[in-house]
Design a protein around this motif. Structure first.
Motif, PDB file in Angstrom:
ATOM      1  N   ASN A  98      60.132  67.984  76.894  1.00 52.76           N
ATOM      2  CA  ASN A  98      60.081  67.084  75.736  1.00 52.76           C
ATOM      3  C   ASN A  98      59.474  65.736  76.103  1.00 52.76           C
ATOM      4  N   TYR A  99      59.765  65.280  77.322  1.00 52.75           N
ATOM      5  CA  TYR A  99      59.199  64.003  77.790  1.00 52.75           C
ATOM      6  C   TYR A  99      57.671  64.078  77.735  1.00 52.75           C
ATOM      7  N   GLN A 100      57.131  65.176  78.259  1.00 55.48           N
ATOM      8  CA  GLN A 100      55.678  65.341  78.280  1.00 55.48           C
ATOM      9  C   GLN A 100      55.124  65.528  76.854  1.00 55.48           C
TER      10      GLN A 100
ATOM     11  N   THR B 239      63.389  61.223  97.084  1.00 58.48           N
ATOM     12  CA  THR B 239      63.767  59.941  96.498  1.00 58.48           C
ATOM     13  C   THR B 239      62.791  58.860  96.958  1.00 58.48           C
ATOM     14  N   ALA B 240      62.596  57.893  96.079  1.00 61.83           N
ATOM     15  CA  ALA B 240      61.712  56.780  96.409  1.00 61.83           C
ATOM     16  C   ALA B 240      62.258  55.965  97.572  1.00 61.83           C
ATOM     17  N   GLU B 241      63.574  56.022  97.747  1.00 64.78           N
ATOM     18  CA  GLU B 241      64.202  55.225  98.810  1.00 64.78           C
ATOM     19  C   GLU B 241      63.959  55.828 100.193  1.00 64.78           C
ATOM     20  N   SER B 242      63.573  57.097 100.249  1.00 68.62           N
ATOM     21  CA  SER B 242      63.358  57.748 101.545  1.00 68.62           C
ATOM     22  C   SER B 242      62.229  58.772 101.364  1.00 68.62           C
TER      23      SER B 242
ATOM     24  N   VAL C  42      54.798  56.787  92.548  1.00 67.08           N
ATOM     25  CA  VAL C  42      56.232  56.917  92.844  1.00 67.08           C
ATOM     26  C   VAL C  42      57.025  56.987  91.529  1.00 67.08           C
ATOM     27  N   GLY C  43      57.935  57.961  91.437  1.00 72.94           N
ATOM     28  CA  GLY C  43      58.655  58.190  90.170  1.00 72.94           C
ATOM     29  C   GLY C  43      57.648  58.704  89.155  1.00 72.94           C
ATOM     30  N   CYS C  44      56.863  59.692  89.582  1.00 69.96           N
ATOM     31  CA  CYS C  44      55.681  60.127  88.809  1.00 69.96           C
ATOM     32  C   CYS C  44      56.053  60.866  87.541  1.00 69.96           C
TER      33      CYS C  44
ATOM     34  N   CYS D 127      53.775  52.654  90.419  1.00 72.48           N
ATOM     35  CA  CYS D 127      55.126  53.048  90.012  1.00 72.48           C
ATOM     36  C   CYS D 127      55.304  52.585  88.567  1.00 72.48           C
ATOM     37  N   GLN D 128      55.228  53.537  87.641  1.00 73.21           N
ATOM     38  CA  GLN D 128      55.281  53.185  86.216  1.00 73.21           C
ATOM     39  C   GLN D 128      56.617  53.595  85.586  1.00 73.21           C
ATOM     40  N   MET D 129      57.318  52.626  85.063  1.00 71.38           N
ATOM     41  CA  MET D 129      58.558  52.835  84.284  1.00 71.38           C
ATOM     42  C   MET D 129      59.587  53.671  85.047  1.00 71.38           C
TER      43      MET D 129
ATOM     44  N   LEU E  51      55.338  61.560  93.577  1.00 65.21           N
ATOM     45  CA  LEU E  51      56.676  61.776  94.148  1.00 65.21           C
ATOM     46  C   LEU E  51      57.730  61.504  93.091  1.00 65.21           C
ATOM     47  N   ASP E  52      58.698  62.404  92.991  1.00 62.83           N
ATOM     48  CA  ASP E  52      59.779  62.217  92.025  1.00 62.83           C
ATOM     49  C   ASP E  52      61.012  62.964  92.520  1.00 62.83           C
ATOM     50  N   VAL E  53      62.160  62.446  92.149  1.00 66.38           N
ATOM     51  CA  VAL E  53      63.418  63.059  92.586  1.00 66.38           C
ATOM     52  C   VAL E  53      63.796  64.247  91.702  1.00 66.38           C
TER      53      VAL E  53
HETATM   54  C1  LIG Z   1      60.741  57.215  82.620  1.00 61.35           C
HETATM   55  S1  LIG Z   1      60.265  58.295  83.904  1.00 61.35           S
HETATM   56  C2  LIG Z   1      58.637  57.658  84.278  1.00 61.35           C
HETATM   57  C3  LIG Z   1      57.730  58.761  84.741  1.00 61.35           C
HETATM   58  C4  LIG Z   1      56.263  58.389  84.858  1.00 61.35           C
HETATM   59  N1  LIG Z   1      56.055  57.391  85.882  1.00 61.35           N
HETATM   60  C5  LIG Z   1      55.715  57.956  83.528  1.00 61.35           C
HETATM   61  O1  LIG Z   1      55.328  56.782  83.395  1.00 61.35           O
HETATM   62  O2  LIG Z   1      55.691  58.768  82.602  1.00 61.35           O
HETATM   63  C6  LIG Z   1      61.189  57.757  85.328  1.00 61.35           C
HETATM   64  C7  LIG Z   1      61.076  58.706  86.499  1.00 61.35           C
HETATM   65  O3  LIG Z   1      61.688  58.111  87.644  1.00 61.35           O
HETATM   66  C8  LIG Z   1      62.253  59.148  88.399  1.00 61.35           C
HETATM   67  N2  LIG Z   1      63.231  58.608  89.345  1.00 61.35           N
HETATM   68  C9  LIG Z   1      64.425  58.041  89.044  1.00 61.35           C
HETATM   69  N3  LIG Z   1      65.072  57.692  90.176  1.00 61.35           N
HETATM   70  C10 LIG Z   1      64.265  58.041  91.212  1.00 61.35           C
HETATM   71  C11 LIG Z   1      64.369  57.931  92.634  1.00 61.35           C
HETATM   72  N4  LIG Z   1      65.442  57.380  93.207  1.00 61.35           N
HETATM   73  N5  LIG Z   1      63.355  58.411  93.383  1.00 61.35           N
HETATM   74  C12 LIG Z   1      62.266  58.972  92.805  1.00 61.35           C
HETATM   75  N6  LIG Z   1      62.117  59.099  91.468  1.00 61.35           N
HETATM   76  C13 LIG Z   1      63.089  58.637  90.678  1.00 61.35           C
HETATM   77  C14 LIG Z   1      62.864  60.059  87.346  1.00 61.35           C
HETATM   78  O4  LIG Z   1      63.139  61.343  87.851  1.00 61.35           O
HETATM   79  C15 LIG Z   1      61.779  60.036  86.275  1.00 61.35           C
HETATM   80  O5  LIG Z   1      60.881  61.101  86.413  1.00 61.35           O
END
Ligand SMILES: C[S@@+](CC[C@H](N)C(=O)[O-])C[C@H]1O[C@@H](n2cnc3c(N)ncnc32)[C@H](O)[C@@H]1O
Length: 268
Positions: A17-19, A99-102, A49-51, A115-117, A73-75
């Motif tokens: 749904n997000y997509q 995770t983005a932290e590691s 990051v957090g793709c 790193c967007q949103m 990269l995404d968790v």
């Molecule tokens: C609102 S979405 C944004 C996705 C994409 N960047 C975009 O703009 O459509 C936030 C993303 O951050 C990821 N995320 C949250 N915590 C994270 C973490 N600790 N490490 C990596 N990704 C993380 C979530 O899984 C989610 O896919």
């Protein structure tokens, strides 16, 4: 008189749904703005990051071309599965579930980190920013976060608290929790970045009609599960409450959203 069906949901999983809904309504336009600022060049090595479902990642791949490399990269494995499925076979992207932290990535492997949103959701923001800096080879980082919470979303968050409870509302609060220019600048500097520049801009977006957008948004987020568990009566009440208040944003059947986006750019 048209009969209104309250409490409808779109089904499917939140990543799909997000997509399907969030990216066309909001994410794609924010990604185009990020691309303008990032000015990616052919041949650059880019990490997103957090793709999520890869809206930024794919745009980056188009811009750096075959001479460049792109990783996302995404968790969340569900988001990555959609990211993979949406990527045409002729575009090569390396996807990492981590995770983005590691990050399981070597030092100095990228020219640009995007790193967007996502930063607002990352529990240890300083560790994530330090990781982004570690994997840069010189180069630059760009971090975009939404906020402050616009009135349209404040209405939804308040109604979520009333009808589904504080946990549902807390997601809405978290989304807009990281936009403060001074706080973001300080965080970037603490992570070791230099030449930190943070710009807050306002963005106009056209959203679907109220009841469509309400359920498209909820079903694209972790709130979907809480909404599905609530009674139909509660979902109906939520929809009536939010849609009545959202009428002020409706123009020609669609809603107008004015939302702030804060973008930090910095060098390693
Ligand atoms: C609102 S979405 C944004 C996705 C994409 N960047 C975009 O703009 O459509 C936030 C993303 O951050 C990821 N995320 C949250 N915590 C994270 C973490 N600790 N490490 C990596 N990704 C993380 C979530 O899984 C989610 O896919």
């Amino acid at each position: 008189m048209t009969q209104q069906v309250y409490g409808k949901t779109f089904g499917g999983n939140p990543a799909e749904n997000y997509q399907r809904f969030f990216v066309p309504a909001i994410g794609a336009s924010v990604a185009e703005d990020l691309m303008e600022v990032a000015r990616l060049k052919p041949g650059e090595r880019v990490l997103d990051v957090g793709c999520g479902t890869g809206v930024v990642t794919r745009l980056a791949a188009e811009r750096v071309g075959v001479a460049g490399t792109v990783a996302g990269l995404d968790v969340n494995p569900g988001m990555l599965a959609v990211a993979r499925s949406q990527t045409p076979p002729d575009i090569s992207i390396d996807w990492y579930e981590a995770t983005a932290e590691s990050m399981p990535l070597p030092d100095e492997a990228f020219d640009v980190v995007l790193c967007q949103m996502a930063l607002q959701f990352i529990p240890n923001k300083l560790a994530a920013l330090r990781e982004m800096r570690r994997v840069l080879d010189g180069g630059r980082a760009l971090v975009t976060v939404p906020g402050p919470k616009p009135p349209l979303f404040a209405i939804m968050t308040d109604a979520l608290a009333r009808h589904l409870g504080p946990e549902a509302a807390s997601f809405g609060d978290l989304v807009f929790s990281m936009h403060d220019v001074d706080e973001l600048s300080e965080l970037m500097r603490s992570a070791g970045f230099r030449r930190v520049d943070v710009q807050a801009k306002s963005k106009s977006l056209r959203l679907p009609a109220p009841s469509d957008f309400l359920w498209q948004y909820i079903d694209s987020t972790p709130i979907a599960e809480m909404a599905a568990q609530a009674s139909k009566a509660k979902r109906d009440a939520l929809e009536r409450d939010v849609c009545a208040q959202w009428q002020e944003f409706v123009v020609d059947g669609a809603m107008r959203l004015q939302v702030g986006m804060t973008t930090a750019t910095a060098l390693k």
